[in-house]
Design a protein around this motif. Structure first.
Motif, PDB file in Angstrom:
ATOM      1  N   HIS A   1     -71.639  25.925 -38.429  1.00 10.59           N
ATOM      2  CA  HIS A   1     -70.745  24.989 -39.115  1.00 10.59           C
ATOM      3  C   HIS A   1     -69.294  25.441 -39.064  1.00 10.59           C
ATOM      4  O   HIS A   1     -68.379  24.607 -38.908  1.00 10.59           O
ATOM      5  CB  HIS A   1     -71.173  24.818 -40.573  1.00 10.59           C
ATOM      6  CG  HIS A   1     -70.290  23.867 -41.332  1.00 10.59           C
ATOM      7  ND1 HIS A   1     -69.241  24.286 -42.117  1.00 10.59           N
ATOM      8  CD2 HIS A   1     -70.292  22.514 -41.395  1.00 10.59           C
ATOM      9  CE1 HIS A   1     -68.631  23.233 -42.640  1.00 10.59           C
ATOM     10  NE2 HIS A   1     -69.249  22.153 -42.220  1.00 10.59           N
ATOM     11  N   GLN A   2     -69.052  26.748 -39.168  1.00 13.13           N
ATOM     12  CA  GLN A   2     -67.652  27.185 -39.173  1.00 13.13           C
ATOM     13  C   GLN A   2     -66.995  27.009 -37.803  1.00 13.13           C
ATOM     14  O   GLN A   2     -65.778  27.047 -37.692  1.00 13.13           O
ATOM     15  CB  GLN A   2     -67.527  28.620 -39.697  1.00 13.13           C
ATOM     16  CG  GLN A   2     -68.120  29.705 -38.833  1.00 13.13           C
ATOM     17  CD  GLN A   2     -67.173  30.174 -37.756  1.00 13.13           C
ATOM     18  OE1 GLN A   2     -65.966  30.151 -37.935  1.00 13.13           O
ATOM     19  NE2 GLN A   2     -67.732  30.578 -36.628  1.00 13.13           N
ATOM     20  N   TRP A   3     -67.782  26.805 -36.759  1.00 10.08           N
ATOM     21  CA  TRP A   3     -67.208  26.428 -35.453  1.00 10.08           C
ATOM     22  C   TRP A   3     -66.924  24.934 -35.383  1.00 10.08           C
ATOM     23  O   TRP A   3     -65.941  24.509 -34.771  1.00 10.08           O
ATOM     24  CB  TRP A   3     -68.154  26.819 -34.311  1.00 10.08           C
ATOM     25  CG  TRP A   3     -68.285  28.296 -34.138  1.00 10.08           C
ATOM     26  CD1 TRP A   3     -69.356  29.075 -34.449  1.00 10.08           C
ATOM     27  CD2 TRP A   3     -67.287  29.184 -33.606  1.00 10.08           C
ATOM     28  NE1 TRP A   3     -69.094  30.397 -34.169  1.00 10.08           N
ATOM     29  CE2 TRP A   3     -67.830  30.493 -33.641  1.00 10.08           C
ATOM     30  CE3 TRP A   3     -66.001  29.003 -33.116  1.00 10.08           C
ATOM     31  CZ2 TRP A   3     -67.127  31.603 -33.209  1.00 10.08           C
ATOM     32  CZ3 TRP A   3     -65.294  30.123 -32.676  1.00 10.08           C
ATOM     33  CH2 TRP A   3     -65.859  31.399 -32.725  1.00 10.08           C
ATOM     34  N   LEU A   4     -67.789  24.137 -35.999  1.00 12.39           N
ATOM     35  CA  LEU A   4     -67.649  22.686 -35.912  1.00 12.39           C
ATOM     36  C   LEU A   4     -66.603  22.136 -36.864  1.00 12.39           C
ATOM     37  O   LEU A   4     -65.870  21.195 -36.527  1.00 12.39           O
ATOM     38  CB  LEU A   4     -69.004  22.028 -36.218  1.00 12.39           C
ATOM     39  CG  LEU A   4     -70.104  22.251 -35.181  1.00 12.39           C
ATOM     40  CD1 LEU A   4     -71.449  21.780 -35.740  1.00 12.39           C
ATOM     41  CD2 LEU A   4     -69.791  21.541 -33.883  1.00 12.39           C
ATOM     42  N   ASP A   5     -66.523  22.666 -38.075  1.00 15.24           N
ATOM     43  CA  ASP A   5     -65.649  22.097 -39.103  1.00 15.24           C
ATOM     44  C   ASP A   5     -65.124  23.215 -40.002  1.00 15.24           C
ATOM     45  O   ASP A   5     -65.464  23.313 -41.179  1.00 15.24           O
ATOM     46  CB  ASP A   5     -66.451  21.079 -39.930  1.00 15.24           C
ATOM     47  CG  ASP A   5     -65.559  20.225 -40.818  1.00 15.24           C
ATOM     48  OD1 ASP A   5     -64.334  20.177 -40.583  1.00 15.24           O
ATOM     49  OD2 ASP A   5     -66.096  19.607 -41.772  1.00 15.24           O
ATOM     50  N   PRO A   6     -64.284  24.086 -39.449  1.00 19.08           N
ATOM     51  CA  PRO A   6     -63.840  25.255 -40.225  1.00 19.08           C
ATOM     52  C   PRO A   6     -62.944  24.870 -41.387  1.00 19.08           C
ATOM     53  O   PRO A   6     -62.103  23.972 -41.280  1.00 19.08           O
ATOM     54  CB  PRO A   6     -63.086  26.093 -39.183  1.00 19.08           C
ATOM     55  CG  PRO A   6     -62.634  25.097 -38.152  1.00 19.08           C
ATOM     56  CD  PRO A   6     -63.714  24.065 -38.090  1.00 19.08           C
ATOM     57  N   SER A   7     -63.138  25.567 -42.483  1.00 16.69           N
ATOM     58  CA  SER A   7     -62.276  25.384 -43.646  1.00 16.69           C
ATOM     59  C   SER A   7     -60.954  26.117 -43.414  1.00 16.69           C
ATOM     60  O   SER A   7     -60.842  26.957 -42.503  1.00 16.69           O
ATOM     61  CB  SER A   7     -62.968  25.963 -44.880  1.00 16.69           C
ATOM     62  OG  SER A   7     -63.056  27.381 -44.764  1.00 16.69           O
ATOM     63  N   PRO A   8     -59.932  25.830 -44.226  1.00 17.32           N
ATOM     64  CA  PRO A   8     -58.674  26.593 -44.092  1.00 17.32           C
ATOM     65  C   PRO A   8     -58.896  28.094 -44.207  1.00 17.32           C
ATOM     66  O   PRO A   8     -58.257  28.872 -43.490  1.00 17.32           O
ATOM     67  CB  PRO A   8     -57.825  26.052 -45.247  1.00 17.32           C
ATOM     68  CG  PRO A   8     -58.335  24.663 -45.469  1.00 17.32           C
ATOM     69  CD  PRO A   8     -59.815  24.743 -45.215  1.00 17.32           C
ATOM     70  N   GLU A   9     -59.820  28.496 -45.076  1.00 16.91           N
ATOM     71  CA  GLU A   9     -60.082  29.923 -45.230  1.00 16.91           C
ATOM     72  C   GLU A   9     -60.716  30.497 -43.964  1.00 16.91           C
ATOM     73  O   GLU A   9     -60.399  31.627 -43.549  1.00 16.91           O
ATOM     74  CB  GLU A   9     -60.992  30.135 -46.437  1.00 16.91           C
ATOM     75  CG  GLU A   9     -61.018  31.571 -46.934  1.00 16.91           C
ATOM     76  CD  GLU A   9     -61.678  31.694 -48.289  1.00 16.91           C
ATOM     77  OE1 GLU A   9     -61.704  32.816 -48.825  1.00 16.91           O
ATOM     78  OE2 GLU A   9     -62.170  30.674 -48.811  1.00 16.91           O
ATOM     79  N   GLN A  10     -61.592  29.732 -43.345  1.00 19.28           N
ATOM     80  CA  GLN A  10     -62.223  30.198 -42.109  1.00 19.28           C
ATOM     81  C   GLN A  10     -61.232  30.227 -40.945  1.00 19.28           C
ATOM     82  O   GLN A  10     -61.348  31.072 -40.049  1.00 19.28           O
ATOM     83  CB  GLN A  10     -63.425  29.307 -41.782  1.00 19.28           C
ATOM     84  CG  GLN A  10     -64.596  29.538 -42.730  1.00 19.28           C
ATOM     85  CD  GLN A  10     -65.662  28.467 -42.637  1.00 19.28           C
ATOM     86  OE1 GLN A  10     -65.424  27.359 -42.154  1.00 19.28           O
ATOM     87  NE2 GLN A  10     -66.859  28.786 -43.118  1.00 19.28           N
ATOM     88  N   LEU A  11     -60.247  29.344 -40.969  1.00 14.31           N
ATOM     89  CA  LEU A  11     -59.196  29.382 -39.948  1.00 14.31           C
ATOM     90  C   LEU A  11     -58.277  30.579 -40.148  1.00 14.31           C
ATOM     91  O   LEU A  11     -57.628  31.022 -39.197  1.00 14.31           O
ATOM     92  CB  LEU A  11     -58.403  28.081 -39.946  1.00 14.31           C
ATOM     93  CG  LEU A  11     -59.133  26.872 -39.350  1.00 14.31           C
ATOM     94  CD1 LEU A  11     -58.342  25.601 -39.591  1.00 14.31           C
ATOM     95  CD2 LEU A  11     -59.375  27.079 -37.851  1.00 14.31           C
TER      96      LEU A  11
END
Length: 518
Positions: A270-280
């Protein structure tokens, strides 16, 4: 970063429950049930993401066949080469932190690093470790990684690379290898100032909340709920290479040694498909694009062209990519004996899936992966599990007719007397020593650093082969070459099935006899 896990747990709880009864779930159920039935799988775990939300989670079977221990979304599986994308993400983190550059020479971090060609050594960049285009032959040197366990270290691999002859010129074509991902892990360790396993926990698992993913040494029972690999034996699924109480750190961790459960793999996808600002902030958009952009073309098979209407395929850094029915697919697979997996992303629509199987499942993975991809790219297609499985069987039958695999059924142990001229201790520059010595009237092959490569020399027709003591390993022809002048007796090897697993890279071995048997 500590809030990522809480956010995703809430997201999982909402998404999975809301979509459990939807129509597509029935379609997924049929695909999975038919795949399990066709291939007699011991167990698997599957998750599907649509438009950035988990819409389907399903687990089937047991961690150990017949044990009654049911697989659930927290069951750990070996993800094998899906570990490579985690390794490249770790490297991307180090690039974001200014500790590493993709164009840096490998020797900046590992001065002892050598390839067979000195020019390649000098020009090998960190990026070149990741694209399977170094010149190493397919699977070159994999016998230093498998079968497990063995005594080869990462230092042995870095030292041994200089003795593996290239199969093609540097950066000219794609040939899959594993050793250079081990080197990449050591580059990360040098740049990051900590062992690879420590960095993976600190820089990837912890900030993303991958709380059950394991790498390095860990205790099987303390962690719990661990799927074991299986092979098929006389119609049954039988555990092979079962874990001991302490699961050790392995040399191949950066190439294929990570284990995760379905929940964590869905978090990872999921963090590849729709990363949150924190994950970016965890991994920048720039590095995400670098990892999942084409860097080396991969030959496109006729099957993929026919099944998927694909036109191009390429490798990024730890990811493959192609077009399927007009949609862009980014994916990777994982293969170890008795463990198969696949993670696929269709980033343009925030769709994807992951599944892990704890059995011999080469064809099953192909079929299941194809049908799950087609759910997104060709939803009206009428082909089912049996259609794809039948196609694979027909293709395999045609291939078997064309390939010249010798009949080795009529074999018997070679007597010590008939091999007396060839027995002794041999050495290969990268693999090290092995003995070919009499024992109980027969001749036994034993590799010094790879206990799994031990077996009996058999006579098959006019040739000799080694039949390994541990089932599941591909037997190997032994080709002896008489001494020439000052040159000693030499020995080369080859797979009995030329189309067998490329990691059984016997063809890269060149032994010289160094002494008589002790």
């Amino acid at each position: 970063m500590r809030n990522i896990k809480l956010t995703l747990l809430l997201w999982f709880a909402c998404s999975c429950t809301a979509h459990a009864a939807n129509g597509p779930a029935n379609d997924f159920d049929k695909i999975i049930d038919d795949t399990v039935a066709r291939y007699h799988l011991p167990g698997l775990a599957v998750g599907v993401i649509e438009n950035g939300k988990v819409v389907y989670v399903r687990t089937v079977g047991e961690t150990v066949a017949g044990s009654g221990q049911k697989i659930n979304p927290q069951t750990l599986f070996k993800i094998a080469s899906n570990s490579k994308a985690m390794t490249t993400a770790l490297l991307g983190r180090l690039v974001d932190q200014g500790k590493l550059r993709w164009d840096d020479p490998v020797t900046k971090y590992l001065p002892q690093f050598r390839m067979h060609d000195p020019w390649v050594t000098a020009n090998m960049r960190v990026a070149d470790l990741l694209t399977h285009s170094s010149g190493l032959p397919e699977g070159g040197g994999d016998l230093m990684l498998w079968p497990e366990p063995n005594l080869f270290t990462r230092a042995d691999i870095i030292h041994g690379l200089q003795y593996i002859k290239p199969g093609y010129s540097f950066r000219s074509q794609y040939q899959y290898d594993n050793l250079l991902y081990v080197v990449a892990g050591e580059v990360a360790a040098a740049a990051g100032g900590a062992p690879y396993e420590t960095l993976m926990h600190r820089e990837v698992f912890t900030p993303l909340g991958l709380s059950r993913c394991q790498v390095g040494e860990w205790n099987r029972d303390a962690i719990g709920n661990v799927a074991q690999p299986h092979r098929r034996d006389q119609g049954h699924n039988v555990v092979m290479r079962a874990d001991g109480l302490v699961v050790p750190a392995i040399t191949s961790d950066a190439a294929g040694g990570i284990r995760c459960d379905l929940d964590d793999m869905l978090t990872w996808a999921h963090q590849w498909l729709d990363p949150s600002p924190e994950q970016l902030r965890w991994l920048s958009g720039t590095q995400r694009q670098v990892l999942q952009s084409p860097h080396m073309l991969i030959p496109l098979s006729a099957q993929r062209r026919a099944w998927d209407n694909s036109h191009v395929m390429a490798y990024g850094y730890g990811w493959r990519m192609t077009d399927v029915n007009g949609q862009w697919l980014v994916w990777h697979t994982g293969t170890l004996s008795g463990m198969y997996s696949m993670l696929a992303l269709l980033p343009d629509h925030k769709d994807g899936f992951v599944f892990m199987i704890n059995g011999e499942a080469d064809e099953a993975r192909t079929v299941l992966g194809e049908l799950l991809v087609k759910h997104f790219t060709a939803p009206g297609e009428q082909r089912d599990v049996n259609w794809y499985a039948d196609q694979l069987e027909r293709d395999a039958a045609k291939h078997a007719q064309k390939s010249a695999v010798p009949d080795i059924a009529a074999q018997h142990p070679a007597a010590g007397a008939e091999l007396a001229a060839w027995t002794g201790v041999y050495r290969d520059p990268w693999f090290g020593e092995m003995s070919l010595c009499p024992r109980d009237g027969q001749v036994h092959f034993a590799a010094a650093k790879s206990p799994g490569m031990a077996g009996t020399v058999m006579h098959a027709g006019t040739r000799y082969l080694v039949h390994w003591d541990h089932s599941g390993e591909l037997d190997a022809w032994l080709n002896f070459h008489a001494a020439q002048g000052a040159q000693p007796i030499t020995l080369t090897m080859a797979k009995t099935d030329p189309q067998g697993d490329f990691s059984s890279d016997y063809e890269d071995l060149h032994f010289s006899r160094i002494s008589a048997c002790h």
